[in-house]
Design a protein around this motif. Structure first.
Motif, short mmCIF file in Angstrom:
data_model
loop_
_atom_site.label_atom_id
_atom_site.label_comp_id
_atom_site.label_asym_id
_atom_site.label_seq_id
_atom_site.Cartn_x
_atom_site.Cartn_y
_atom_site.Cartn_z
N GLN A 1 -3.81 -36.98 -36.74
CA GLN A 1 -2.53 -37.49 -37.23
C GLN A 1 -2.59 -37.56 -38.74
N GLY A 2 -1.45 -37.48 -39.38
CA GLY A 2 -1.38 -37.58 -40.83
C GLY A 2 -2.01 -36.41 -41.54
N VAL A 3 -1.95 -35.24 -40.94
CA VAL A 3 -2.55 -34.04 -41.52
C VAL A 3 -1.62 -33.51 -42.62
N PRO A 4 -2.19 -33.23 -43.79
CA PRO A 4 -1.34 -32.68 -44.86
C PRO A 4 -0.87 -31.27 -44.52
N ASP A 5 0.28 -30.90 -45.07
CA ASP A 5 0.81 -29.55 -44.87
C ASP A 5 -0.11 -28.54 -45.53
N MET A 6 -0.13 -27.34 -44.97
CA MET A 6 -0.86 -26.24 -45.59
C MET A 6 -0.13 -25.82 -46.87
N ASP A 7 -0.90 -25.30 -47.80
CA ASP A 7 -0.32 -24.75 -49.01
C ASP A 7 0.19 -23.34 -48.71
N ILE A 8 1.49 -23.14 -48.88
CA ILE A 8 2.09 -21.84 -48.61
C ILE A 8 2.78 -21.35 -49.89
N PRO A 9 2.33 -20.22 -50.42
CA PRO A 9 2.98 -19.68 -51.62
C PRO A 9 4.44 -19.35 -51.35
N SER A 10 5.30 -19.75 -52.26
CA SER A 10 6.74 -19.57 -52.05
C SER A 10 7.12 -18.11 -51.85
N GLU A 11 6.38 -17.19 -52.47
CA GLU A 11 6.73 -15.77 -52.34
C GLU A 11 6.43 -15.21 -50.94
#
Length: 104
Positions: free
Chosen positions: A80-90
């Protein structure tokens, strides 16, 4: 699981449209309903026999991020409370299209 008495490998190979190959734990790849059905030993798909899934509509850079998600999901499945993955906007649009194909 076994196919014709031969044990299936714990790893599968995902091949992008531009020929990049990713060797992924079967358990992680099967987060995708599409891949899970392709690898189902009860199916008539060649992927079930070879353990190789050619994803002709997904580029290598997008498939790399998809594989990262598979492992991220597997690691944090019961957390629980897992941070979102980093996804490049492009990559957002291409990842959304890949997710639509893979996670159905």
């Amino acid at each position: 699981m076994a196919t014709n008495g031969v044990p299936t490998s714990p790893f599968v190979t995902l091949v992008s449209s531009d020929g990049f190959e990713f060797h992924v734990r079967r358990s992680a790849a099967c987060v995708s309903g599409t891949i899970r059905r392709m690898l189902d030993t009860q199916s008539n798909f060649s992927e079930a026999q070879t353990g190789v899934c050619h994803l002709e509509n997904i580029s290598g850079i997008v498939l790399e991020k998809v594989v990262e998600y598979f492992y991220y999901n597997e690691k944090h499945r019961n957390s629980q409370g897992v941070p979102d993955m980093d996804i490049p906007s492009e990559l957002c649009l291409e990842l959304l299209m890949a997710a639509d194909f893979l996670l159905t």
